[in-house]
Motif scaffolding. Structure first.
Motif, short mmCIF file in Angstrom:
data_model
loop_
_atom_site.label_atom_id
_atom_site.label_comp_id
_atom_site.label_asym_id
_atom_site.label_seq_id
_atom_site.Cartn_x
_atom_site.Cartn_y
_atom_site.Cartn_z
N ASP A 179 0.89 -1.15 -0.03
CA ASP A 179 -0.13 0.09 0.16
C ASP A 179 0.94 1.40 -0.15
N ARG A 180 1.83 1.21 0.98
CA ARG A 180 3.00 2.53 0.84
C ARG A 180 3.49 2.58 -0.32
N ALA A 181 4.07 1.61 -1.03
CA ALA A 181 4.56 1.69 -2.47
C ALA A 181 3.44 2.17 -3.43
N GLU A 182 2.36 1.73 -3.26
CA GLU A 182 1.27 2.18 -4.44
C GLU A 182 0.99 3.75 -4.29
N GLN A 183 1.00 4.14 -2.82
CA GLN A 183 0.89 5.63 -2.62
C GLN A 183 1.92 6.39 -3.14
N VAL A 184 3.15 5.81 -2.93
CA VAL A 184 4.26 6.61 -3.26
C VAL A 184 4.47 6.69 -4.87
N ALA A 185 4.05 5.51 -5.61
CA ALA A 185 3.99 5.50 -6.88
C ALA A 185 3.10 6.55 -7.63
N MET A 186 1.88 6.82 -6.85
CA MET A 186 0.75 7.81 -7.41
C MET A 186 1.37 9.18 -7.70
N PRO A 187 0.69 9.78 -8.64
CA PRO A 187 1.26 11.05 -9.14
C PRO A 187 1.05 12.22 -8.05
N VAL A 188 1.82 13.16 -7.95
CA VAL A 188 2.00 14.10 -6.93
C VAL A 188 0.51 15.15 -7.50
N PRO A 189 -0.39 15.55 -6.62
CA PRO A 189 -1.58 16.35 -7.00
C PRO A 189 -0.93 17.61 -7.57
N SER A 190 -1.61 18.21 -8.68
CA SER A 190 -1.27 19.60 -9.29
C SER A 190 -2.13 20.44 -9.28
N GLY A 191 -3.41 20.04 -8.68
CA GLY A 191 -4.62 20.80 -8.94
C GLY A 191 -6.00 20.15 -8.27
N LEU A 192 -7.06 21.02 -8.46
CA LEU A 192 -8.26 20.36 -7.91
C LEU A 192 -9.45 20.96 -8.79
N ARG A 193 -10.37 20.19 -9.18
CA ARG A 193 -11.57 20.74 -10.02
C ARG A 193 -12.73 20.41 -8.95
N VAL A 194 -13.44 21.40 -9.03
CA VAL A 194 -14.69 21.26 -8.16
C VAL A 194 -15.70 21.97 -8.83
N GLU A 195 -16.92 21.15 -8.58
CA GLU A 195 -18.31 21.60 -9.28
C GLU A 195 -19.32 21.58 -8.27
N ALA A 196 -19.88 22.62 -7.93
CA ALA A 196 -21.24 22.70 -6.91
C ALA A 196 -22.19 23.10 -7.47
N PRO A 197 -23.35 22.35 -7.01
CA PRO A 197 -24.86 22.61 -7.67
C PRO A 197 -25.29 24.00 -7.56
N ALA A 198 -26.52 24.07 -8.35
CA ALA A 198 -27.30 25.34 -8.17
C ALA A 198 -27.90 25.15 -6.76
N PRO A 199 -28.80 26.29 -6.47
CA PRO A 199 -29.57 26.33 -5.33
C PRO A 199 -29.99 24.98 -4.62
N VAL A 200 -29.76 24.58 -3.59
CA VAL A 200 -30.22 23.33 -3.08
C VAL A 200 -31.71 23.49 -2.24
N THR A 201 -32.75 22.77 -2.53
CA THR A 201 -33.98 23.08 -1.95
C THR A 201 -34.03 22.14 -0.70
#
Length: 371
Positions: free
Chosen positions: A258-280
């Motif tokens: 598990d640790r090796a898999e985490q190390v092999a994962m790419p380093v985050p370079s950003g974040l994409r966020v989508e929020a809904p319109a008004p919530v009822t």
């Protein structure tokens, strides 16, 4: 990353500006005339200045400057600052050197309530300290030629003070320190990997030895019924011990994988966020804040922090509306917190839907339809 502070764009407010040099050290207020221009996203400018020793829209406060935004007229948007210093420099034709330091600061003017009380601190970069020595970049080729003297001799160590030599050496010294730090971290990581490998080798060797012991005990069990019973009982105990050791070995191997898999994962370079319109409130269809860490192959671990009584956010991003209003939600990737984003949710009360100005909209069963 310093948190962005929000101010209502119609409100008066005060910024406490301090000045830092190129090394990040706080320095005293400039003993020269200056002008600081503030703007958001249109051409309107709010100015704080010192001219002939007289301060306008600002006041000295020890080693800082209080900028007083009274009836500033700025609209919504990120607050940007441009510092203009007028330094005395006899090399200039008029004896003055104009220096500009444009910068976007962590203040946002918006239509909602101000989230910071009192005076806000803010730092500006301004290497105006007169004790700083000149470098080659401060002179034109003609000026450098004139400084060499009549014979055109190049500079030698004797031409510089000890402080100037130390400053010229500073970039190389700092680069060497960064390289040493990186090497130390690499050596430490290598040491940890070697220790883990040695521990796994020790556990594996013990498991093999225990298996060999169990085989010998099983062969000895053929000598007599009584001895066979005793050996069988001993073999059972040994088998249980081997099973426990094998399970421990498996768990450790899975942990290493598990640790090796985490190390092999790419380093985050950003974040994409989508929020809904008004919530009822009362809507049975779940609504979510959709967030993805970039690149998509990076570890998708995200936490949500809601600020406000209008809604709560579940760990999976599901929105739980509580009361009409708005709530700010911080979306934070755990492996790259500096890429966090903040979104605003609007929660509204149920409202009847109309199919015409004087007619209610019903569903297929004749029930009222809500937003």
């Amino acid at each position: 990353m310093e948190q962005i502070r929000h101010i209502n764009y119609k409100s008066d407010f005060i910024l406490r500006e301090r000045f830092r040099n190129a090394s990040g050290d706080i320095v005293a207020l400039p003993d020269v005339d200056f002008c600081i221009e503030y703007r958001t996203r249109h051409d309107h400018i709010f100015t704080a200045s010192r001219t002939g020793g007289i301060y306008r829209n600002c006041a000295p406060d020890g080693d800082a400057l209080l900028v007083i935004f009274k009836n500033h007229g700025l609209c919504e948007g990120n607050l940007c600052r441009e510092l203009h210093l007028k330094l005395i420099n006899n090399l200039m034709p008029d004896g003055l050197q104009n220096v500009y330091y444009p910068e976007k600061i962590n203040v946002y003017l918006w239509h909602l309530t101000t989230d910071t009380d009192g005076v806000m601190e803010c730092d500006a970069l301004a290497a105006y300290t007169r004790g700083l020595p000149f470098t080659y970049k401060d002179f034109t080729p003609e000026q450098l030629q004139e400084l060499k003297g009549e014979k055109g001799d190049p500079f030698t160590y004797e031409d510089f003070t000890a402080a100037q030599i130390e400053m010229l050496k500073r970039p190389a010294t700092e680069a060497a320190k960064r390289a040493d730090t990186a090497a130390d971290k690499a050596n430490e990581a290598t040491k940890k990997v070697l220790n883990s490998a040695q521990e796994l080798e020790r556990i594996s060797s013990k498991a093999v030895a225990d298996c060999n012991t169990a085989t010998q005990n099983a062969n000895s069990a053929t000598v007599g019924a009584k001895e066979a019973t005793q050996n069988a009982q001993a073999a059972t105990v040994n088998a249980q011990t081997e099973q426990a050791l094998t399970e421990q070995t498996r768990l450790k191997l899975e942990d290493v994988a598990d640790r090796a898999e985490q190390v092999a994962m790419p380093v985050p370079s950003g974040l994409r966020v989508e929020a809904p319109a008004p919530v009822t409130i009362g809507n049975r269809i779940p609504r979510y804040i959709e967030a993805k860490v970039l690149p998509f192959s990076a570890l998708q671990n995200i936490i949500y922090q809601a600020d406000g009584a209008a809604a709560n956010i579940e760990p999976d991003g599901r929105i739980v509306p509580r009361e009409p209003g708005s709530a700010r939600v911080h979306v934070i990737p755990t492996c790259g917190t500096k890429y966090y984003k903040t979104v605003t949710l609007t929660v509204v009360a149920p409202r009847l839907r109309l199919s015409a100005p004087d007619r209610l909209r019903l569903d297929a069963k004749g029930n009222l339809r809500l937003t």
